[in-house]
Design an enzyme around this catalytic site. Structure first.
Site, PDB file in Angstrom:
ATOM      1  N   THR A   1       0.812  -1.222   0.000  1.00 39.61           N
ATOM      2  CA  THR A   1       0.000   0.000   0.000  1.00 39.61           C
ATOM      3  C   THR A   1       0.840   1.265   0.000  1.00 39.61           C
ATOM      4  O   THR A   1       0.501   2.249  -0.657  1.00 39.61           O
ATOM      5  CB  THR A   1      -0.896   0.016   1.265  1.00 39.61           C
ATOM      6  OG1 THR A   1      -1.681  -1.162   1.257  1.00 39.61           O
ATOM      7  CG2 THR A   1      -1.792   1.228   1.302  1.00 39.61           C
TER       8      THR A   1
ATOM      9  N   SER B   1       1.534  -7.652  -1.315  1.00 37.99           N
ATOM     10  CA  SER B   1       2.229  -8.727  -0.592  1.00 37.99           C
ATOM     11  C   SER B   1       1.414 -10.008  -0.488  1.00 37.99           C
ATOM     12  O   SER B   1       1.925 -11.025  -0.025  1.00 37.99           O
ATOM     13  CB  SER B   1       2.688  -8.255   0.786  1.00 37.99           C
ATOM     14  OG  SER B   1       1.619  -8.208   1.688  1.00 37.99           O
TER      15      SER B   1
ATOM     16  N   ASP C   1       0.146  -7.082   4.644  1.00 32.35           N
ATOM     17  CA  ASP C   1      -0.593  -8.356   4.740  1.00 32.35           C
ATOM     18  C   ASP C   1       0.297  -9.549   5.089  1.00 32.35           C
ATOM     19  O   ASP C   1      -0.075 -10.383   5.910  1.00 32.35           O
ATOM     20  CB  ASP C   1      -1.343  -8.645   3.431  1.00 32.35           C
ATOM     21  CG  ASP C   1      -2.540  -7.719   3.244  1.00 32.35           C
ATOM     22  OD1 ASP C   1      -2.934  -7.062   4.234  1.00 32.35           O
ATOM     23  OD2 ASP C   1      -3.085  -7.651   2.126  1.00 32.35           O
TER      24      ASP C   1
ATOM     25  N   THR D   1       2.662 -10.341  14.433  1.00 36.84           N
ATOM     26  CA  THR D   1       1.484 -10.834  13.717  1.00 36.84           C
ATOM     27  C   THR D   1       0.686  -9.614  13.291  1.00 36.84           C
ATOM     28  O   THR D   1       0.588  -8.650  14.053  1.00 36.84           O
ATOM     29  CB  THR D   1       0.570 -11.627  14.696  1.00 36.84           C
ATOM     30  OG1 THR D   1       1.344 -12.631  15.302  1.00 36.84           O
ATOM     31  CG2 THR D   1      -0.616 -12.245  14.008  1.00 36.84           C
TER      32      THR D   1
ATOM     33  N   GLN E   1      -3.302 -21.517  18.566  1.00 37.59           N
ATOM     34  CA  GLN E   1      -4.099 -20.550  17.802  1.00 37.59           C
ATOM     35  C   GLN E   1      -4.148 -19.196  18.512  1.00 37.59           C
ATOM     36  O   GLN E   1      -4.516 -18.193  17.916  1.00 37.59           O
ATOM     37  CB  GLN E   1      -5.545 -21.047  17.673  1.00 37.59           C
ATOM     38  CG  GLN E   1      -5.693 -22.272  16.832  1.00 37.59           C
ATOM     39  CD  GLN E   1      -7.131 -22.762  16.747  1.00 37.59           C
ATOM     40  OE1 GLN E   1      -8.060 -22.082  17.169  1.00 37.59           O
ATOM     41  NE2 GLN E   1      -7.297 -23.936  16.197  1.00 37.59           N
ATOM     42  N   CYS E   2      -3.837 -19.182  19.814  1.00 32.44           N
ATOM     43  CA  CYS E   2      -3.888 -17.926  20.566  1.00 32.44           C
ATOM     44  C   CYS E   2      -2.738 -17.028  20.121  1.00 32.44           C
ATOM     45  O   CYS E   2      -1.647 -17.521  19.831  1.00 32.44           O
ATOM     46  CB  CYS E   2      -3.719 -18.184  22.062  1.00 32.44           C
ATOM     47  SG  CYS E   2      -5.009 -19.191  22.751  1.00 32.44           S
TER      48      CYS E   2
HETATM   49  N1  ASP Z   1      -2.622  -5.571   0.384  1.00 28.81           N
HETATM   50  C1  ASP Z   1      -1.543  -4.737   0.825  1.00 28.81           C
HETATM   51  C2  ASP Z   1      -0.280  -5.570   0.819  1.00 28.81           C
HETATM   52  O1  ASP Z   1      -0.052  -6.324   1.713  1.00 28.81           O
HETATM   53  C3  ASP Z   1      -1.816  -4.195   2.186  1.00 28.81           C
HETATM   54  C4  ASP Z   1      -0.744  -3.289   2.732  1.00 28.81           C
HETATM   55  O2  ASP Z   1       0.234  -2.994   2.126  1.00 28.81           O
HETATM   56  O3  ASP Z   1      -0.893  -2.845   3.865  1.00 28.81           O
HETATM   57  O4  ASP Z   1       0.487  -5.478  -0.122  1.00 28.81           O
END
Ligand code: ASP
Length: 342
Positions: free
Chosen positions: A14, A59, A91, A167, A279-280
């Protein structure tokens, strides 16, 4: 002037996207042009050079080939630069940054991943702060003129984390990442505070080495109440799967039904490695604490301890790539190698 030299590696995400007027969707753009819009960069006390992927990606399209590309860029430029800032989509940033933390052995310079929730050209963007502070962090020197950070970090919304502990927890908030099992390495407020006691301090002065063998023949099984044999038995027939991450409940617990334990037994009989990861998002696997994990312990399933799923994926692909012996795999996986588990 003796200023730190920083290499900015733009992979996509982004941060460098613009809106496509035809579809209204965000797409990757020429990052060099976008950088011209941040005059603040020339005020920083460092020399910045930029290298970009020829075709920057969202990503979600990340894969091992791109990781090798990033690692190679760092390897080729390691001697010439004092620090590296990797601009990456949020992501899958935790996956990439975790993998790189394993690929880059004996790292003695900072590699800081960052990105943003809004494009750099957006009025309300979080990109400028993330980018500028990441560069400042990558430029930090100690009293002896050596880099302060000597590990792969992830900087987002005022916090620097150990990358392989992170995460992505939010698709909306600027505070998109968390590191629930390890405290931040630095925090940016009025002052940039580095928490030295949390930094990774390798005890040796060994030569920097880049490992580019990544084996992605792995799978994840996430448990859920109502899971059936039919939904997972395909793994038994798969000839290529070498390791499975079993995402269990709480402290590493799983159903005790006979069909499920038989399934795990068969998987193990086929020589497939199984790693128990909770999973936590916080806390750790303690096999044997509850009756519902005793069988997993007797099956000698590997404990992921407090590792994140992202980091478990990274560590598995790295260790499989390094062709660690089956008989040593459990011991090696359960040993901390880059501060990814405690
Ligand atoms: N979809 C975008 C990516 O991971 C989201 C971002 O950049 O925050 O490339």
């Amino acid at each position: 002037m003796n200023q730190p030299k920083i290499l900015l590696i733009y992979t996509g995400g982004t941060i460098g996207m613009i809106k496509d007027f035809a579809t209204g969707a965000l797409r990757a753009f020429d990052f060099a042009k976008l950088l011209e819009r941040i005059p603040e960069l020339s005020h920083l006390d460092c020399n910045i050079e930029t290298v970009a992927f020829q075709d920057p990606i969202d990503s979600s399209n990340m894969n091992p080939q791109y990781w090798i590309k990033m690692a190679s860029i760092i390897e080729e430029n390691y001697e010439r630069f004092d620090g590296f800032v990797v601009l990456h989509g949020s992501d899958t940033m935790s996956y990439s940054a975790s993998v790189l933390s394993f690929m880059l052995e004996n790292l003695a310079k900072p590699v800081i991943f960052t990105g943003s929730q809004l494009p750099i050209g957006d009025l309300r963007t979080d990109a400028k702060e993330n980018l500028i502070t990441s560069i400042q962090i990558a430029s930090l020197w100690d009293d002896q003129g050596k880099p302060q950070i000597t590990e792969v970090g992830l900087y987002f919304e005022y916090k620097l984390y150990r990358a392989n502990r992170t995460t992505k927890i939010n698709a909306e908030h600027f505070e998109a990442f968390a590191s629930l099992n390890y405290p931040p390495l630095a925090e940016s407020g009025v002052h940039l505070k580095v928490f030295k006691e949390n930094l990774w301090r390798p005890t040796n002065n060994k030569k920097f080495k880049v490992h580019k063998e990544i084996d992605n023949n792995i799978a994840i099984i996430k448990l859920f109440p109502g899971i059936t044999r039919a939904s997972i038995e395909g793994f038994l027939a798969s000839p290529s799967i070498k390791a499975i991450i079993l995402e269990t409940y709480g402290a590493g617990n799983a159903p005790t039904e006979a069909w499920f334990l038989d399934f795990l037994y068969e998987i193990k009989q086929r020589g497939i490695i199984i790693v128990n990861v909770t999973q936590c998002s916080g806390g750790r696997v303690i096999m044997g604490q509850y009756e519902t994990s005793v069988a997993l312990k007797s099956l000698e399933i590997i404990s992921g301890k407090d590792i994140t799923t992202e980091s478990a994926v990274a560590k598995l692909m790295y260790l499989l790539g390094r062709k660690i012996n089956k008989s040593d795999f459990k011991t090696v996986f359960e040993t901390q190698i880059r501060g990814e588990m405690s």
